[in-house]
Scaffold this motif. Structure first.
Motif, PDB file in Angstrom:
ATOM      1  N   UNK A  50       0.835  -1.205   0.000  1.00 51.44           N
ATOM      2  CA  UNK A  50       0.000   0.000   0.000  1.00 51.44           C
ATOM      3  C   UNK A  50       0.871   1.258   0.000  1.00 51.44           C
ATOM      4  N   UNK A  51       1.945   1.249   0.782  1.00 50.43           N
ATOM      5  CA  UNK A  51       2.844   2.409   0.828  1.00 50.43           C
ATOM      6  C   UNK A  51       3.497   2.657  -0.531  1.00 50.43           C
ATOM      7  N   UNK A  52       3.958   1.587  -1.168  1.00 50.28           N
ATOM      8  CA  UNK A  52       4.609   1.724  -2.464  1.00 50.28           C
ATOM      9  C   UNK A  52       3.612   2.188  -3.520  1.00 50.28           C
ATOM     10  N   UNK A  53       2.408   1.635  -3.503  1.00 55.14           N
ATOM     11  CA  UNK A  53       1.375   2.075  -4.453  1.00 55.14           C
ATOM     12  C   UNK A  53       1.075   3.555  -4.256  1.00 55.14           C
ATOM     13  N   UNK A  54       1.024   4.006  -3.001  1.00 57.49           N
ATOM     14  CA  UNK A  54       0.782   5.414  -2.717  1.00 57.49           C
ATOM     15  C   UNK A  54       1.892   6.304  -3.251  1.00 57.49           C
ATOM     16  N   UNK A  55       3.137   5.855  -3.118  1.00 61.62           N
ATOM     17  CA  UNK A  55       4.261   6.630  -3.637  1.00 61.62           C
ATOM     18  C   UNK A  55       4.228   6.683  -5.163  1.00 61.62           C
ATOM     19  N   UNK A  56       3.921   5.561  -5.798  1.00 59.06           N
ATOM     20  CA  UNK A  56       3.810   5.555  -7.258  1.00 59.06           C
ATOM     21  C   UNK A  56       2.717   6.510  -7.720  1.00 59.06           C
ATOM     22  N   UNK A  57       1.565   6.464  -7.059  1.00 51.49           N
ATOM     23  CA  UNK A  57       0.464   7.352  -7.433  1.00 51.49           C
ATOM     24  C   UNK A  57       0.862   8.819  -7.242  1.00 51.49           C
ATOM     25  N   UNK A  58       1.572   9.115  -6.158  1.00 55.49           N
ATOM     26  CA  UNK A  58       2.034  10.487  -5.925  1.00 55.49           C
ATOM     27  C   UNK A  58       2.917  10.980  -7.069  1.00 55.49           C
TER      28      UNK A  58
END
Length: 151
Positions: A50-58
């Motif tokens: 979830x953290x990595x997906x959030x960073x990618x989306x950012x």
């Protein structure tokens, strides 16, 4: 003659894709992350994924907001999908220019977004926007197999 079979209602379909449309505005990056966190929690996805997906989306949102030269009133499309063991985060904008990775100098304050995406995602790319003009830039992460008790 009696029938002892009890009809059970069909299970609700499992959502495998969600989409949102957000204003072409810097505040939309935070809103996109908030929506993503809620959806991933609903799917039972948390922790590093979830953290990595959030960073990618950012990074994808920042690039769309900063670089897409779009007419006033155009929105940014966000799509999150899970399919065949992958989680895809996608951002679509009305800009026609495809992203090009570049080497950022040590003292540059910008220019590392695609390098971050390349380092974190198993793969990423750009394709024509699904609906309308522009492009969609996406990044994928592997999803762990679903937990099955006794398996």
């Amino acid at each position: 003659m009696s029938d002892d079979t009890v009809a059970t209602p069909p299970e609700a379909p499992v959502t495998t894709e969600v989409q949102w449309r957000l204003p072409h505005d810097p505040r939309s990056a935070g809103r996109a992350r908030e929506l993503l966190r809620g959806q991933l929690a609903a799917w039972g996805v948390d922790g590093d994924l979830a953290d990595t997906a959030g960073l990618l989306l950012s990074e994808l949102m920042s690039n769309a907001i900063r670089h897409a030269r779009t007419p006033a009133g155009r929105e940014i499309g966000v799509r999150v999908a899970r399919c065949e063991g992958r989680l895809r985060v996608e951002v679509a904008d009305a800009g026609r220019t495809r992203p090009v990775p570049r080497e950022a100098a040590a003292d540059d304050e910008q220019g590392r977004g695609l390098a971050i995406i390349s380092a974190l995602a198993t793969r990423w790319g750009c394709c024509p926007r699904r609906h309308g003009i522009g492009k969609a830039v996406w990044a994928e992460l592997p999803m762990p197999p679903p937990f099955s008790p006794g398996g």
